[in-house]
Design an enzyme around this catalytic site. Sequence first.
Site, PDB file in Angstrom:
ATOM      1  N   ASN A 142       0.840  -1.195   0.000  1.00 19.84           N
ATOM      2  CA  ASN A 142       0.000   0.000   0.000  1.00 19.84           C
ATOM      3  C   ASN A 142       0.883   1.257   0.000  1.00 19.84           C
ATOM      4  OD1 ASN A 142      -2.399   1.603   0.237  1.00 19.84           O
ATOM      5  ND2 ASN A 142      -3.361  -0.099   1.309  1.00 19.84           N
ATOM      6  N   HIS A 144      23.782   1.990  11.216  1.00 21.42           N
ATOM      7  CA  HIS A 144      25.054   2.669  11.457  1.00 21.42           C
ATOM      8  C   HIS A 144      25.663   2.151  12.755  1.00 21.42           C
ATOM      9  CE1 HIS A 144      24.098   5.670   8.337  1.00 21.42           C
ATOM     10  NE2 HIS A 144      22.855   5.513   8.758  1.00 21.42           N
ATOM     11  N   ALA A 161      -0.428  -3.362  13.453  1.00 19.86           N
ATOM     12  CA  ALA A 161      -0.110  -1.988  13.068  1.00 19.86           C
ATOM     13  C   ALA A 161       0.738  -1.303  14.132  1.00 19.86           C
ATOM     14  CB  ALA A 161      -1.396  -1.203  12.836  1.00 19.86           C
ATOM     15  N   THR A 198      12.090  -6.030  15.955  1.00 21.89           N
ATOM     16  CA  THR A 198      13.522  -6.014  16.235  1.00 21.89           C
ATOM     17  C   THR A 198      14.118  -7.413  16.282  1.00 21.89           C
ATOM     18  OG1 THR A 198      13.160  -6.073  18.633  1.00 21.89           O
ATOM     19  CG2 THR A 198      13.273  -3.902  17.590  1.00 21.89           C
ATOM     20  N   ARG A 208       6.242  -8.328  19.801  1.00 21.46           N
ATOM     21  CA  ARG A 208       6.263  -9.611  20.525  1.00 21.46           C
ATOM     22  C   ARG A 208       5.094 -10.470  20.060  1.00 21.46           C
ATOM     23  NH1 ARG A 208       7.656  -5.938  24.713  1.00 21.46           N
ATOM     24  NH2 ARG A 208       9.667  -6.424  25.673  1.00 21.46           N
TER      25      ARG A 208
END
Length: 201
Positions: A83, A113, A158, A163, A178
């Site tokens: 989308n 970085h 959403a 991570t 999670r």
Amino acid sequence: MSQKERMLTNKLYLADSEELLIERKHANELMFKFNNCNPNDETRKKSLLKKLIPNIGENYRIKQPFFCDYGYNINIGDDFFANYNCTILDVASVTIGNNVKLAPNVSILTAAHPIDPIIRNTNYEFGININIGNNVWIGGNTVILPGVTIGNNCVIGAGSVVTKNIPSDAIAVGNPCRVIRFLQEKDKKFYFKDKEIDLNY
């Protein structure tokens, strides 16, 4: 080893090398043409996307605007939908399976970085590969960070910031994202909370 070779092998590299600047300029030109194309001209849009992302399967649709670094590091299976305002920073490989749907404002970010400011100020950066399995739905405003693998059949809620790896068949949400549960039989009966599926499919 060239800076491009360093980039493609997940090593520290300098993005402003001549070769990489030329390749990003080429991608930027294709993105500009795609993002400014008549939104109803499906033939031209698909042609431009195929030039930008050569490794894309059959039956794909990406809404404008779309952004990436190079395009050639993105590998997408069949029946893909993204989308509005999808961003894929593909300084490393991004592999997406079949039947994947991305809601608005999804960001898939292989680029990063160094943490140490002295090293970071040398302008060296790096990318780590991202993998997304088959039959995955990723909710709006989700951010997927370097090195993440999302398994098959997952739903990412959403606003999530992914991570860590998400196993197959999981429903996962949050920041950091999670797993809250796995797919269940009831998911075949209800499409939203208590709203029952009344279609034969």
